[in-house]
Design a protein around this motif. Structure first.
Motif, PDB file in Angstrom:
ATOM      1  N   VAL A 142       0.777  -1.283   0.101  1.00 40.39           N
ATOM      2  CA  VAL A 142      -0.065  -0.102  -0.107  1.00 40.39           C
ATOM      3  C   VAL A 142       0.974   1.387  -0.074  1.00 40.39           C
ATOM      4  N   HIS A 143       1.804   1.310   0.759  1.00 41.09           N
ATOM      5  CA  HIS A 143       2.683   2.424   0.774  1.00 41.09           C
ATOM      6  C   HIS A 143       3.551   2.569  -0.415  1.00 41.09           C
ATOM      7  N   ILE A 144       3.925   1.614  -1.146  1.00 41.70           N
ATOM      8  CA  ILE A 144       4.704   1.830  -2.256  1.00 41.70           C
ATOM      9  C   ILE A 144       3.588   1.914  -3.541  1.00 41.70           C
ATOM     10  N   GLY A 145       2.792   1.534  -3.556  1.00 41.60           N
ATOM     11  CA  GLY A 145       1.606   1.861  -4.406  1.00 41.60           C
ATOM     12  C   GLY A 145       1.185   3.250  -4.278  1.00 41.60           C
ATOM     13  N   ARG A 146       0.974   3.709  -3.142  1.00 40.44           N
ATOM     14  CA  ARG A 146       0.463   5.338  -3.229  1.00 40.44           C
ATOM     15  C   ARG A 146       1.557   6.124  -3.539  1.00 40.44           C
ATOM     16  N   LYS A 147       2.883   5.800  -2.981  1.00 40.77           N
ATOM     17  CA  LYS A 147       4.052   6.511  -3.188  1.00 40.77           C
ATOM     18  C   LYS A 147       4.245   6.578  -4.792  1.00 40.77           C
ATOM     19  N   THR A 148       4.172   5.757  -5.568  1.00 46.01           N
ATOM     20  CA  THR A 148       4.729   5.384  -7.070  1.00 46.01           C
ATOM     21  C   THR A 148       3.648   6.078  -7.640  1.00 46.01           C
ATOM     22  N   ALA A 149       2.268   6.231  -7.202  1.00 48.32           N
ATOM     23  CA  ALA A 149       1.076   6.816  -7.855  1.00 48.32           C
ATOM     24  C   ALA A 149       0.834   8.289  -7.637  1.00 48.32           C
ATOM     25  N   GLY A 150       1.876   8.744  -6.626  1.00 51.11           N
ATOM     26  CA  GLY A 150       1.768  10.224  -6.195  1.00 51.11           C
ATOM     27  C   GLY A 150       0.352  10.492  -5.576  1.00 51.11           C
ATOM     28  N   ASN A 151      -0.087   9.606  -4.857  1.00 53.83           N
ATOM     29  CA  ASN A 151      -1.487   9.953  -4.240  1.00 53.83           C
ATOM     30  C   ASN A 151      -1.677   9.101  -2.875  1.00 53.83           C
ATOM     31  N   MET A 154      -4.972   7.561  -1.834  1.00 54.71           N
ATOM     32  CA  MET A 154      -5.389   6.429  -2.586  1.00 54.71           C
ATOM     33  C   MET A 154      -6.125   5.249  -1.624  1.00 54.71           C
ATOM     34  N   SER A 155      -7.075   4.566  -1.854  1.00 56.44           N
ATOM     35  CA  SER A 155      -7.745   3.571  -1.034  1.00 56.44           C
ATOM     36  C   SER A 155      -6.573   2.407  -0.971  1.00 56.44           C
ATOM     37  N   VAL A 156      -6.942   1.783   0.020  1.00 60.44           N
ATOM     38  CA  VAL A 156      -6.000   0.335   0.065  1.00 60.44           C
ATOM     39  C   VAL A 156      -6.336  -0.590  -0.772  1.00 60.44           C
ATOM     40  N   GLY A 157      -7.296  -0.782  -1.631  1.00 65.10           N
ATOM     41  CA  GLY A 157      -7.889  -1.668  -2.757  1.00 65.10           C
ATOM     42  C   GLY A 157      -6.905  -0.955  -3.773  1.00 65.10           C
ATOM     43  N   GLU A 158      -6.886   0.177  -4.177  1.00 66.21           N
ATOM     44  CA  GLU A 158      -6.622   0.857  -5.280  1.00 66.21           C
ATOM     45  C   GLU A 158      -4.941   0.726  -5.279  1.00 66.21           C
ATOM     46  N   ALA A 159      -4.337   0.904  -3.983  1.00 63.56           N
ATOM     47  CA  ALA A 159      -2.942   1.095  -3.634  1.00 63.56           C
ATOM     48  C   ALA A 159      -2.391  -0.222  -4.107  1.00 63.56           C
ATOM     49  N   GLN A 160      -3.144  -1.567  -3.749  1.00 66.11           N
ATOM     50  CA  GLN A 160      -2.492  -2.821  -3.591  1.00 66.11           C
ATOM     51  C   GLN A 160      -2.842  -3.118  -5.222  1.00 66.11           C
ATOM     52  N   GLU A 161      -3.792  -2.668  -6.085  1.00 69.93           N
ATOM     53  CA  GLU A 161      -3.644  -2.823  -7.368  1.00 69.93           C
ATOM     54  C   GLU A 161      -2.613  -2.437  -8.250  1.00 69.93           C
TER      55      GLU A 161
END
Length: 316
Positions: A142-151, A154-161
């Motif tokens: 979740v942390h890396i997903g949000r970080k790379t998306a710059g958001n 971002m919800s937990v589900g979206e970040a994991q995707e």
């Protein structure tokens, strides 16, 4: 019939050459074992349904059994998860644990994280690798997903995707072309799969990362601090589940250098292991083994790869 006779002849020839040319004996015998596995009908001494072993330095194939067939990787997934975290994050950056740490399965492996705790990214890497914490793996994803998306919102589900996309991209970069990852922990999903070959290549890339390598080498429990939102600090004890690295275990393997265990009902018992001796290191993968056979399976491959069982391998 003719093919079998030819392979048997090749095995015998390689055995003789191995005895004549001692310095190449181990390599030749390993090639003979690979020929046996591919052409005579599998490896009768391994309970694992899938197995693969490579030289960690150059990727040379030393053993193969159903290595390109799809299998569920279980928690060996965390090799890729933590490699990505180390490549896309900084070891000392602080990560706040959120709802993603809540159990997704009542029986899943956990590191003991709680919402609101703040840990260094590298401590989360250890928490995902050593006790195989699904909570830590999801927190990293979740942390890396949000970080790379710059958001950051971002919800937990979206970040994991988002993180799963990064996983699949990184896997392909490592040469893993027959894998598809959908979550950072390895919890079962029909669309979350890999192969013994692909996991070996991912592990090879991970072991080239100094921090990853140091984490999976832990033979004793590691204690990390996890300050909570209320200001209280909790000490987390992270014990390595890899018995190859535990001197007191009957499965201890001198020279073992890692890497990661795994289990789900669907995947069976899995182990991605590595060991080094006399300047040579090998990486071995066994998937869909049993609780009593997973370590013996890994040991047989590691011994074969490091050269101590090459003659015995030819005699089977």
């Amino acid at each position: 019939m003719r093919k079998s006779v030819f392979v048997l002849f090749a095995l015998a020839l390689l055995a003789v050459l191995g005895l004549v040319f001692q310095e190449d004996g181990g390599r030749l015998a390993a090639k003979a074992q690979t020929l046996w596995s591919r052409n005579i009908g599998g490896a009768p001494d391994l309970q694992a349904s899938y197995a693969f072993m490579i030289d960690a330095a150059d990727g040379e194939v030393l053993y193969a059994k159903n290595e390109k067939k799809r299998a569920y990787p279980a928690s060996t997934t965390k090799i890729l998860t933590t490699l990505l975290a180390l490549e896309l994050g900084k070891p000392d950056e602080i990560v706040t644990v959120g709802q993603e740490a809540d159990p997704e399965d009542p029986e899943e492996s956990r590191a003991g994280l709680r919402r609101g705790q703040k840990l260094k990214l590298y401590d989360l890497v250890k928490a995902a690798l050593l006790p195989s914490g699904n909570d830590a793996a999801r927190t990293l994803g979740v942390h890396i997903g949000r970080k790379t998306a710059g958001n950051p919102a971002m919800s937990v589900g979206e970040a994991q995707e988002e993180f799963a996309k990064l996983m699949n991209k990184r896997a392909k970069k490592a040469g893993a072309t027959n894998s598809h990852f959908v979550n950072p922990s390895g919890l079962h999903d029909p669309q979350h799969y890999s192969t013994a070959r692909d996991l070996a290549l991912i592990a090879k890339a991970a072991m080239a990362n100094k921090l990853f390598r140091e984490a999976v080498l832990a033979t004793d429990s590691v204690v990390v601090s996890a300050p909570g939102g209320s200001g209280q600090t909790v000490k987390l004890t992270l014990a390595n589940t890899n018995q190859l690295l535990q001197p007191g275990s009957s499965n201890y393997f001198p020279g073992a250098t890692g890497i990661k265990t795994g289990f789900t009902d669907e995947a069976g018992y899995c182990l991605v292991s590595s060991a080094a001796s006399d300047g040579k290191e090998v990486i071995a993968v066994v998937l869909q083994s049993t609780s009593k056979d997973v370590y013996p399976d890994a040991r047989k491959l590691l011994e074969l790869g490091l050269g101590s069982r090459t003659t015995a391998a030819l005699k089977r």
